[in-house]
Design a protein around this motif. Sequence first.
Motif, PDB file in Angstrom:
ATOM      1  N   LYS A  85      34.333  44.445  44.210  1.00 28.07           N
ATOM      2  CA  LYS A  85      32.963  44.794  44.601  1.00 28.07           C
ATOM      3  C   LYS A  85      32.333  45.796  43.640  1.00 28.07           C
ATOM      4  O   LYS A  85      31.130  45.998  43.668  1.00 28.07           O
ATOM      5  N   ASP A  86      33.177  46.409  42.815  1.00 28.22           N
ATOM      6  CA  ASP A  86      32.702  47.439  41.895  1.00 28.22           C
ATOM      7  C   ASP A  86      32.129  46.772  40.643  1.00 28.22           C
ATOM      8  O   ASP A  86      32.827  46.057  39.927  1.00 28.22           O
ATOM      9  N   LYS A  87      30.847  47.003  40.403  1.00 29.34           N
ATOM     10  CA  LYS A  87      30.147  46.388  39.266  1.00 29.34           C
ATOM     11  C   LYS A  87      30.755  46.792  37.915  1.00 29.34           C
ATOM     12  O   LYS A  87      30.548  46.112  36.917  1.00 29.34           O
ATOM     13  N   LYS A  88      31.502  47.890  37.906  1.00 25.47           N
ATOM     14  CA  LYS A  88      32.086  48.358  36.649  1.00 25.47           C
ATOM     15  C   LYS A  88      33.401  47.657  36.299  1.00 25.47           C
ATOM     16  O   LYS A  88      33.916  47.813  35.195  1.00 25.47           O
ATOM     17  N   THR A  89      33.919  46.880  37.226  1.00 23.60           N
ATOM     18  CA  THR A  89      35.163  46.147  36.954  1.00 23.60           C
ATOM     19  C   THR A  89      34.965  45.196  35.781  1.00 23.60           C
ATOM     20  O   THR A  89      33.957  44.490  35.724  1.00 23.60           O
ATOM     21  N   ASN A  90      35.929  45.171  34.866  1.00 20.24           N
ATOM     22  CA  ASN A  90      35.861  44.227  33.749  1.00 20.24           C
ATOM     23  C   ASN A  90      36.406  42.875  34.219  1.00 20.24           C
ATOM     24  O   ASN A  90      37.543  42.502  33.932  1.00 20.24           O
ATOM     25  N   ILE A  91      35.566  42.142  34.949  1.00 19.85           N
ATOM     26  CA  ILE A  91      36.022  40.897  35.556  1.00 19.85           C
ATOM     27  C   ILE A  91      36.336  39.840  34.494  1.00 19.85           C
ATOM     28  O   ILE A  91      37.232  39.007  34.693  1.00 19.85           O
ATOM     29  N   ASN A  92      35.646  39.885  33.363  1.00 19.28           N
ATOM     30  CA  ASN A  92      35.945  38.901  32.306  1.00 19.28           C
ATOM     31  C   ASN A  92      37.393  39.031  31.835  1.00 19.28           C
ATOM     32  O   ASN A  92      38.096  38.042  31.662  1.00 19.28           O
ATOM     33  N   GLU A  93      37.826  40.270  31.656  1.00 17.58           N
ATOM     34  CA  GLU A  93      39.206  40.513  31.228  1.00 17.58           C
ATOM     35  C   GLU A  93      40.196  40.120  32.328  1.00 17.58           C
ATOM     36  O   GLU A  93      41.209  39.467  32.067  1.00 17.58           O
ATOM     37  N   LEU A  94      39.901  40.501  33.570  1.00 17.18           N
ATOM     38  CA  LEU A  94      40.839  40.231  34.671  1.00 17.18           C
ATOM     39  C   LEU A  94      40.947  38.732  34.948  1.00 17.18           C
ATOM     40  O   LEU A  94      42.032  38.222  35.240  1.00 17.18           O
ATOM     41  N   TRP A  95      39.830  38.029  34.861  1.00 17.16           N
ATOM     42  CA  TRP A  95      39.848  36.568  35.055  1.00 17.16           C
ATOM     43  C   TRP A  95      40.671  35.903  33.950  1.00 17.16           C
ATOM     44  O   TRP A  95      41.477  35.016  34.214  1.00 17.16           O
ATOM     45  N   LEU A  96      40.509  36.363  32.704  1.00 17.07           N
ATOM     46  CA  LEU A  96      41.328  35.815  31.611  1.00 17.07           C
ATOM     47  C   LEU A  96      42.807  36.080  31.872  1.00 17.07           C
ATOM     48  O   LEU A  96      43.650  35.194  31.697  1.00 17.07           O
ATOM     49  N   ARG A  97      43.136  37.298  32.315  1.00 19.51           N
ATOM     50  CA  ARG A  97      44.542  37.619  32.622  1.00 19.51           C
ATOM     51  C   ARG A  97      45.080  36.688  33.710  1.00 19.51           C
ATOM     52  O   ARG A  97      46.228  36.230  33.640  1.00 19.51           O
ATOM     53  N   ALA A  98      44.244  36.405  34.709  1.00 19.47           N
ATOM     54  CA  ALA A  98      44.667  35.511  35.790  1.00 19.47           C
ATOM     55  C   ALA A  98      44.911  34.099  35.247  1.00 19.47           C
ATOM     56  O   ALA A  98      45.939  33.471  35.541  1.00 19.47           O
ATOM     57  N   LEU A  99      43.978  33.615  34.421  1.00 15.94           N
ATOM     58  CA  LEU A  99      44.139  32.275  33.836  1.00 15.94           C
ATOM     59  C   LEU A  99      45.430  32.176  33.020  1.00 15.94           C
ATOM     60  O   LEU A  99      46.196  31.211  33.158  1.00 15.94           O
ATOM     61  N   LEU A 100      45.669  33.185  32.174  1.00 12.89           N
ATOM     62  CA  LEU A 100      46.858  33.149  31.308  1.00 12.89           C
ATOM     63  C   LEU A 100      48.146  33.192  32.123  1.00 12.89           C
ATOM     64  O   LEU A 100      49.117  32.509  31.801  1.00 12.89           O
ATOM     65  N   SER A 101      48.140  33.966  33.206  1.00 10.83           N
ATOM     66  CA  SER A 101      49.355  34.076  34.029  1.00 10.83           C
ATOM     67  C   SER A 101      49.632  32.764  34.768  1.00 10.83           C
ATOM     68  O   SER A 101      50.782  32.454  35.076  1.00 10.83           O
ATOM     69  N   VAL A 102      48.583  32.010  35.018  1.00  8.15           N
ATOM     70  CA  VAL A 102      48.747  30.733  35.721  1.00  8.15           C
ATOM     71  C   VAL A 102      49.184  29.630  34.748  1.00  8.15           C
ATOM     72  O   VAL A 102      50.175  28.947  34.985  1.00  8.15           O
ATOM     73  N   ILE A 103      48.486  29.485  33.631  1.00 14.44           N
ATOM     74  CA  ILE A 103      48.878  28.409  32.684  1.00 14.44           C
ATOM     75  C   ILE A 103      50.203  28.726  32.003  1.00 14.44           C
ATOM     76  O   ILE A 103      50.963  27.815  31.690  1.00 14.44           O
ATOM     77  N   GLY A 104      50.488  30.004  31.784  1.00 15.08           N
ATOM     78  CA  GLY A 104      51.780  30.405  31.213  1.00 15.08           C
ATOM     79  C   GLY A 104      52.877  30.440  32.260  1.00 15.08           C
ATOM     80  O   GLY A 104      54.043  30.601  31.943  1.00 15.08           O
ATOM     81  N   GLU A 105      52.483  30.305  33.530  1.00 18.86           N
ATOM     82  CA  GLU A 105      53.378  30.304  34.684  1.00 18.86           C
ATOM     83  C   GLU A 105      54.241  31.563  34.771  1.00 18.86           C
ATOM     84  O   GLU A 105      55.368  31.528  35.250  1.00 18.86           O
ATOM     85  N   THR A 106      53.659  32.685  34.324  1.00 23.69           N
ATOM     86  CA  THR A 106      54.338  33.971  34.466  1.00 23.69           C
ATOM     87  C   THR A 106      54.050  34.593  35.830  1.00 23.69           C
ATOM     88  O   THR A 106      54.686  35.566  36.210  1.00 23.69           O
TER      89      THR A 106
END
Length: 179
Positions: free
Chosen positions: A86-107
């Motif tokens: 909910k915090d507008k200052k969150t770097n959601i672009n970075e966190l979403w990329l981290r989520a994507l990488l953890s899923v496709i890399g299956e880590t």
Amino acid sequence: SKHPLNTRWTLWYTKPPVDQNESWGDLLKPVITFSTVEEFWGIFNSIPAATDLPIKSDYHLFREGVKPEWEDVANARGGKWAFQFKDKKTNINELWLRALLSVIGETIEDDQNEVNGVVLNVRKQFFRVGLWTKTTDEEKLKPIGANLKRVLKLPETRQVEFLSHEASNQRGAKPSILI
Ligand code: M7G
């Protein structure tokens, strides 16, 4: 040479409705399927960043053959770990990329194949990241939820919530597990 991923993944997009007549099914479309690290980066670098998406849109990244819906057989008996930023200052672009990488890399999971996909919901008041699982088995889910917290850089004091898809469909559903 290209670096193959363990499985093929499909990116889906939900566009915001322009009128009331458009149903969930009309709005949700597959964008592209890929199977290598290089293809992933090519796609990621050419699609709008999370912060450039319109309100009420979603990205969904799922194993090929699994539709990002409760109704799909792979999802029907599962649920999702979710967190709302909910915090507008969150770097959601970075966190979403981290989520994507953890899923496709299956880590995000160790060898269990319990994760079907990951979703980003862009809403007026928040961004929500949801990690969709095959089961509601608490023993299998807890380590995945703990990994999601780490991937999303959440402090110990914040909790991710697990809700079965069955419960999501009922009003006033309460999260079944918190971690
Ligand atoms: P949401 O996008 O999960 O969360 O659901 P939100 O409430 O923060 O926007 C919004 C609405 O989209 C639901 O109430 C459903 O009408 C529809 N919807 C969402 N999902 C994930 C599904 C689905 O898997 N199947 C169907 N049939 N409708 C869905």
